[in-house]
Design a protein around this motif. Structure first.
Motif, PDB file in Angstrom:
ATOM      1  N   THR A  87     -28.184 -25.176 -19.386  1.00 37.51           N
ATOM      2  CA  THR A  87     -28.185 -26.681 -19.463  1.00 37.51           C
ATOM      3  C   THR A  87     -26.570 -27.070 -19.759  1.00 37.51           C
ATOM      4  OG1 THR A  87     -28.591 -26.886 -21.941  1.00 37.51           O
ATOM      5  CG2 THR A  87     -30.564 -26.925 -20.183  1.00 37.51           C
ATOM      6  N   ALA A  93     -31.928 -23.690 -19.878  1.00 38.77           N
ATOM      7  CA  ALA A  93     -32.752 -24.670 -19.496  1.00 38.77           C
ATOM      8  C   ALA A  93     -34.258 -24.368 -19.532  1.00 38.77           C
ATOM      9  CB  ALA A  93     -32.563 -25.129 -18.020  1.00 38.77           C
ATOM     10  N   ARG A 102     -33.578 -32.651 -25.567  1.00 43.22           N
ATOM     11  CA  ARG A 102     -33.865 -33.402 -24.092  1.00 43.22           C
ATOM     12  C   ARG A 102     -34.732 -34.568 -24.484  1.00 43.22           C
ATOM     13  NH1 ARG A 102     -34.932 -28.976 -19.562  1.00 43.22           N
ATOM     14  NH2 ARG A 102     -35.102 -31.088 -18.367  1.00 43.22           N
ATOM     15  N   ASN A 128     -29.739 -35.270 -13.684  1.00 44.87           N
ATOM     16  CA  ASN A 128     -29.636 -35.825 -15.125  1.00 44.87           C
ATOM     17  C   ASN A 128     -30.302 -37.255 -15.526  1.00 44.87           C
ATOM     18  OD1 ASN A 128     -29.234 -35.674 -17.825  1.00 44.87           O
ATOM     19  ND2 ASN A 128     -26.932 -35.972 -17.853  1.00 44.87           N
ATOM     20  N   ARG A 149     -36.646 -31.326 -13.471  1.00 46.21           N
ATOM     21  CA  ARG A 149     -36.002 -29.887 -13.921  1.00 46.21           C
ATOM     22  C   ARG A 149     -34.793 -30.300 -14.801  1.00 46.21           C
ATOM     23  NH1 ARG A 149     -35.464 -26.738  -8.710  1.00 46.21           N
ATOM     24  NH2 ARG A 149     -35.191 -28.841  -7.936  1.00 46.21           N
ATOM     25  N   GLU A 150     -34.149 -31.312 -14.621  1.00 45.26           N
ATOM     26  CA  GLU A 150     -32.701 -31.463 -15.554  1.00 45.26           C
ATOM     27  C   GLU A 150     -32.974 -32.862 -16.465  1.00 45.26           C
ATOM     28  OE1 GLU A 150     -29.357 -31.285 -13.164  1.00 45.26           O
ATOM     29  OE2 GLU A 150     -30.129 -29.593 -12.176  1.00 45.26           O
ATOM     30  N   PRO A 224     -35.349 -24.428 -13.188  1.00 48.27           N
ATOM     31  CA  PRO A 224     -34.057 -25.174 -12.982  1.00 48.27           C
ATOM     32  C   PRO A 224     -33.204 -24.232 -12.223  1.00 48.27           C
ATOM     33  CG  PRO A 224     -34.731 -24.823 -15.417  1.00 48.27           C
ATOM     34  CD  PRO A 224     -35.451 -24.139 -14.424  1.00 48.27           C
TER      35      PRO A 224
END
Length: 238
Positions: A87, A93, A102, A128, A149-150, A224
């Protein structure tokens, strides 16, 4: 006899990351990537992404990350290999260490737009971004993609309420998070075909609710990506 001592060779200075890379530098990286594919360290999708990035790289700083997670030529990787897919904070991630960072806190609709609407069109939420505590997604004669995923999360538990009428909504989640699908399909479907696997400690919980009428809502699990690379043809030799 002379008192002069032989001069000690000076260590070679490391290449500065901002220096421009040559064609030979790019080819050396490509050769390492080909070896990694042959050894099973990279799949074809990862290889193609890194290959494109290698040919587009202009400096050593752009080339270095492409082989950072690969062992040196001729070396044997340790049994506990370093995880792939870092990440931005430097943690893997979806790992236990990454999840607390997160979940950014906040209540209500904090953390971004609370509505995502596609009427005879489409919408995307990816990259993001921050998933609000409750997100309403509507697709009418259209389609939508919600990629987590992000993403960051406004709360430990978030609710995504989907309404798909003659349209479709796809929700992509990384492995390790908890997913609870509660939607209803009327001449349509709410599908969760993939399993996120064991829930990782500290991972968020995603509740998917709503209605699919002559449409569909699908939850898919995908790991990811290590890096997002745009597709571009390699530079041709003159």
């Amino acid at each position: 006899m002379s008192d002069e001592r032989p001069e000690t060779p000076r260590p070679e200075k490391p290449l500065l990351p901002e220096l421009r890379a040559s064609d030979a530098d790019r080819e050396r990286v490509v050769d390492r990537l080909r070896d990694a594919v042959a050894e099973g360290r990279l799949d074809m999708e990862e290889f193609e992404e890194r290959l494109d990035a290698a040919y587009r790289s202009r400096t050593y700083a752009e080339l270095e990350p492409l082989t950072r997670d690969l062992p040196a030529p001729g070396a044997t990787a340790p049994i506990a290999a370093a995880p792939v897919g870092l990440t931005k904070a430097g943690a893997p991630a979806g790992s236990e260490a990454a999840w607390p960072a997160r979940i950014v806190g906040g209540g209500g609709s904090a953390g971004g737009p609370a509505m995502a609407v596609a009427v005879m069109s489409g919408f995307q939420r990816k990259g993001n971004w921050t998933v609000p505590a409750r997100l309403h997604a509507v697709a009418f004669w259209g389609g939508g993609e919600i990629d987590l995923r992000e993403a960051n999360f406004a709360q430990r538990e978030v609710v995504i309420n989907c309404v798909a009428i003659m349209g479709g909504i796809q929700i992509i989640v990384p492995p390790g998070i908890e997913v609870d699908v509660r939607g209803i399909g009327v001449m349509g479907g709410f599908d969760q075909r993939d399993s996120p696997g064991p829930v990782e400690p500290g991972a968020p919980r995603v509740v998917v609710t709503g209605l699919a009428f002559w449409g569909g809502v699908e939850v898919k699990v995908k790991p990811p990506k290590q890096r997002a690379v745009s597709k571009q043809k390699p530079r041709k030799e003159l």
